[in-house]
Write an enzyme that holds these catalytic residues in place. Structure first.
Site, PDB file in Angstrom:
ATOM      1  N   GLU A  31       0.864  -1.179   0.000  1.00  0.00           N
ATOM      2  CA  GLU A  31       0.000   0.000   0.000  1.00  0.00           C
ATOM      3  C   GLU A  31       0.901   1.229   0.000  1.00  0.00           C
ATOM      4  O   GLU A  31       1.906   1.262   0.694  1.00  0.00           O
ATOM      5  CB  GLU A  31      -0.870  -0.017   1.255  1.00  0.00           C
ATOM      6  CG  GLU A  31      -1.753   1.181   1.430  1.00  0.00           C
ATOM      7  CD  GLU A  31      -2.534   1.097   2.731  1.00  0.00           C
ATOM      8  OE1 GLU A  31      -2.540   2.107   3.466  1.00  0.00           O
ATOM      9  OE2 GLU A  31      -3.120   0.037   3.024  1.00  0.00           O
ATOM     10  N   GLU A  36      -1.711  11.199   4.597  1.00  0.00           N
ATOM     11  CA  GLU A  36      -2.722  10.989   5.639  1.00  0.00           C
ATOM     12  C   GLU A  36      -2.524  12.098   6.658  1.00  0.00           C
ATOM     13  O   GLU A  36      -1.402  12.542   6.889  1.00  0.00           O
ATOM     14  CB  GLU A  36      -2.549   9.648   6.348  1.00  0.00           C
ATOM     15  CG  GLU A  36      -2.902   8.452   5.515  1.00  0.00           C
ATOM     16  CD  GLU A  36      -2.778   7.165   6.306  1.00  0.00           C
ATOM     17  OE1 GLU A  36      -3.819   6.593   6.660  1.00  0.00           O
ATOM     18  OE2 GLU A  36      -1.636   6.752   6.576  1.00  0.00           O
TER      19      GLU A  36
END
Length: 109
Positions: A31, A36
């Protein structure tokens, strides 16, 4: 390939804005977390590379950067993923370079 998105971070508890790439077959890892942020600290931007870690103790590398005005304007977050490295960008300026893990060979979106 190169992927990018223009994002204005919302501020406030319980927000968790993110821009990720995951395998097209939906099985993770690997991933690529392009960005974020936690709503109570929206100026802190995390970029993380997760890989298949079944044979290792640690299966990720993370970097934290500060984008002071991320709640007041749209910021362009990007990632360049090649067979040998992953380069993260803020406003099309490279901020972090990480060696690509050998398990990162599947198509992502």
């Amino acid at each position: 390939g190169y992927f990018e998105a223009s994002i204005r971070i919302p501020a406030g508890r319980a927000f968790w804005p993110a821009f990720w790439l995951v395998p097209a077959d939906s099985y993770t890892p690997p991933e690529l977390d392009v960005m974020e942020s936690l709503g109570h600290r929206p100026e802190e931007i995390y970029s993380t590379l997760h890989w298949d870690y079944r044979d290792q103790k640690n299966g990720h590398l993370e970097c934290k950067n500060v984008v002071a005005d991320a709640t007041r304007r749209s910021v362009v977050y990007g990632v360049l993923w090649t067979p040998t490295e992953v380069v993260y960008y803020v406003d099309r300026v490279p901020i972090t370079k990480i060696a690509a893990h050998p398990s990162m060979t599947r198509a992502m979106w």
